[in-house]
Motif scaffolding. Structure first.
Motif, mmCIF file in Angstrom:
data_model
loop_
_atom_site.group_PDB
_atom_site.id
_atom_site.type_symbol
_atom_site.label_atom_id
_atom_site.label_comp_id
_atom_site.label_asym_id
_atom_site.label_seq_id
_atom_site.Cartn_x
_atom_site.Cartn_y
_atom_site.Cartn_z
ATOM 1 N N PRO A 99 0.630 -1.135 -0.071
ATOM 2 C CA PRO A 99 0.056 0.252 0.146
ATOM 3 C C PRO A 99 0.895 1.418 -0.176
ATOM 4 N N ASP A 100 0.298 2.432 -0.652
ATOM 5 C CA ASP A 100 0.770 3.684 -0.690
ATOM 6 C C ASP A 100 0.566 4.131 0.676
ATOM 7 N N PRO A 101 1.569 4.742 1.331
ATOM 8 C CA PRO A 101 1.309 5.315 2.775
ATOM 9 C C PRO A 101 0.727 6.820 2.719
ATOM 10 N N ALA A 102 0.629 7.205 1.680
ATOM 11 C CA ALA A 102 0.002 8.808 1.268
ATOM 12 C C ALA A 102 -1.618 8.487 1.008
ATOM 13 N N LEU A 103 -1.749 7.270 0.744
ATOM 14 C CA LEU A 103 -3.403 6.869 0.149
ATOM 15 C C LEU A 103 -4.206 6.224 1.346
ATOM 16 N N ASP A 104 -5.457 6.417 1.458
ATOM 17 C CA ASP A 104 -6.234 5.455 1.849
ATOM 18 C C ASP A 104 -7.002 4.657 1.010
ATOM 19 N N ALA A 105 -7.685 3.354 1.109
ATOM 20 C CA ALA A 105 -8.294 2.782 0.091
ATOM 21 C C ALA A 105 -9.235 1.833 0.692
ATOM 22 N N VAL A 106 -10.427 1.664 -0.092
ATOM 23 C CA VAL A 106 -11.478 0.762 0.606
ATOM 24 C C VAL A 106 -11.621 -0.316 -0.544
ATOM 25 N N SER A 107 -11.839 -1.728 -0.137
ATOM 26 C CA SER A 107 -11.911 -2.408 -0.665
ATOM 27 C C SER A 107 -13.382 -2.764 -1.670
ATOM 28 N N LEU A 108 -13.400 -2.887 -3.017
ATOM 29 C CA LEU A 108 -14.219 -2.947 -3.889
ATOM 30 C C LEU A 108 -14.788 -4.216 -4.559
ATOM 31 N N LEU A 109 -13.741 -4.936 -5.003
ATOM 32 C CA LEU A 109 -14.266 -6.107 -5.661
ATOM 33 C C LEU A 109 -13.321 -7.233 -5.688
ATOM 34 N N GLU A 110 -13.406 -8.403 -5.490
ATOM 35 C CA GLU A 110 -12.649 -9.578 -5.510
ATOM 36 C C GLU A 110 -13.017 -10.398 -6.984
ATOM 37 N N GLU A 111 -12.289 -10.409 -7.572
ATOM 38 C CA GLU A 111 -12.546 -11.269 -9.028
ATOM 39 C C GLU A 111 -11.893 -12.667 -9.122
ATOM 40 N N ARG A 126 -8.072 -8.236 -6.718
ATOM 41 C CA ARG A 126 -8.582 -7.391 -5.854
ATOM 42 C C ARG A 126 -8.438 -5.974 -6.359
ATOM 43 N N THR A 127 -9.669 -5.423 -6.348
ATOM 44 C CA THR A 127 -9.716 -3.994 -6.714
ATOM 45 C C THR A 127 -10.173 -3.035 -5.469
ATOM 46 N N ARG A 128 -9.497 -2.035 -5.581
ATOM 47 C CA ARG A 128 -9.911 -1.006 -4.290
ATOM 48 C C ARG A 128 -9.859 0.378 -4.711
ATOM 49 N N VAL A 129 -10.707 1.085 -4.058
ATOM 50 C CA VAL A 129 -11.079 2.679 -4.480
ATOM 51 C C VAL A 129 -10.157 3.321 -3.645
ATOM 52 N N ALA A 130 -9.080 4.183 -4.141
ATOM 53 C CA ALA A 130 -8.147 4.766 -3.495
ATOM 54 C C ALA A 130 -8.507 6.350 -3.611
ATOM 55 N N TYR A 131 -7.836 7.118 -2.642
ATOM 56 C CA TYR A 131 -8.077 8.685 -2.505
ATOM 57 C C TYR A 131 -6.922 8.999 -1.440
ATOM 58 N N ARG A 132 -6.844 10.412 -1.748
ATOM 59 C CA ARG A 132 -5.747 10.818 -0.605
ATOM 60 C C ARG A 132 -6.060 10.598 0.762
#
Length: 304
Positions: free
Chosen positions: A157-169, A267-273
């Protein structure tokens, strides 16, 4: 008082490595970046950079300032989110970065829902490889972006970002429907001698395919390189080889392609600052794309 814009330039220098790269990211000249960093040193009252010819490196004080700058940037994101939360209605640009398969499958319904619920939002989509999303978020070219990795090749993970799980394919083995049945416990054993269609070397998809094949006991024999899964599946349908394809890309395979599910997952996540989670526009996007992902999962569940 330290100037936040100059502090961001120093943080970007630590991340990007050169003043030229920082200048390109901010559409400044290298000279302008150097002047701003010199001004930051005067504000800090201590040298932040060590200059050797054309090269620069952070001093111990510079490294300390960069480390603490993330706290400052997070606080500013939270403040921006709090101000947006008290505004009446959502408006303004929301810049979204997503990889091609998500743009084709998840984003259309997400954008329709957001446009209906929040007509004041100006939705702006950029098709982008997930590898480029963290930098685009850090440089404020995006507000939200989609990242992915694979369970067999996790990404730090990038320490400057937060992310939430979206999808596991599910990841599928895609092969021409004229190929052998591949009904073994490990279906890859039937295609160890086949020609393979792989992503470009250096990409995550290429690395994952190598890992999966080598774990199965062989190195794939590569015939074609293609990074777009539409192209990959067209080549498979034409009998040009086999490939690994994630579920989003395999939703509507062309005639002539057979899909065998593997145990590997994308595994897909939505990330933002970091600090932006409470921003109403970010929260609205997360909710809308999660709804789209839920619908996709339901429609493509086994037996549906």
């Amino acid at each position: 008082m330290l100037d936040v814009r100059r502090l961001r330039l120093l943080s970007d220098l630590a991340r990007l490595g050169t003043i030229a790269a920082v200048a390109q990211a901010h559409t400044y000249t290298p000279s302008a970046v150097s002047q701003q960093l010199s001004a930051l040193e005067r504000e800090a009252g201590t040298p932040l950079l060590e200059r050797t010819g054309r090269r620069v490196a952070l001093t111990p004080a510079g490294r300390v300032l960069v480390e603490h700058s993330e706290t400052v940037f997070t606080a500013l994101e939270r403040t921006t989110a709090a101000l947006a939360a008290v505004a009446t209605g959502l408006s303004g640009p929301l810049r979204i970065g997503a990889f091609p398969t998500a743009v084709r499958t998840l984003l259309p319904s997400t954008l329709v829902a957001l446009g209906r619920q929040h007509p004041g939002l100006e939705l702006m989509v950029t098709e982008l490889d997930p590898v480029a999303v963290p930098a685009a978020l850090g440089e404020r070219q995006l507000d939200v972006g989609l990242l992915h990795d694979y369970d067999v090749v996790p990404v730090k993970p990038d320490p400057a970002l937060d992310a939430v799980s979206l999808l596991e394919e599910t990841v599928f083995l895609a092969l021409p429907d004229t190929s052998p049945t591949a009904e073994h416990t490990n279906p890859l054993s039937d295609v160890r001698d086949a020609a393979w269609i792989m992503a470009s070397p250096g990409t995550l998809c290429h690395t994952v395919t190598l890992h999966v094949c080598r774990t199965a006991g062989f190195t794939p024999r590569v015939r074609h390189h293609a990074d777009d899964f539409v192209t990959v599946l067209a080549l498979v349908a034409a009998g040009q080889g086999v490939s690994l394809v994630p579920q989003l890309a395999a939703a509507r395979p062309p005639v002539g392609v057979r899909l065998i599910p593997l145990t590997t997952r994308r595994r897909t996540r939505v990330a933002y600052r970091r600090g932006a989670a409470a921003h109403p526009a970010v929260a609205a996007f997360v909710a809308a794309i999660r709804d789209s992902a839920s619908v996709f999962t339901d429609q493509h569940a086994p037996g549906s």
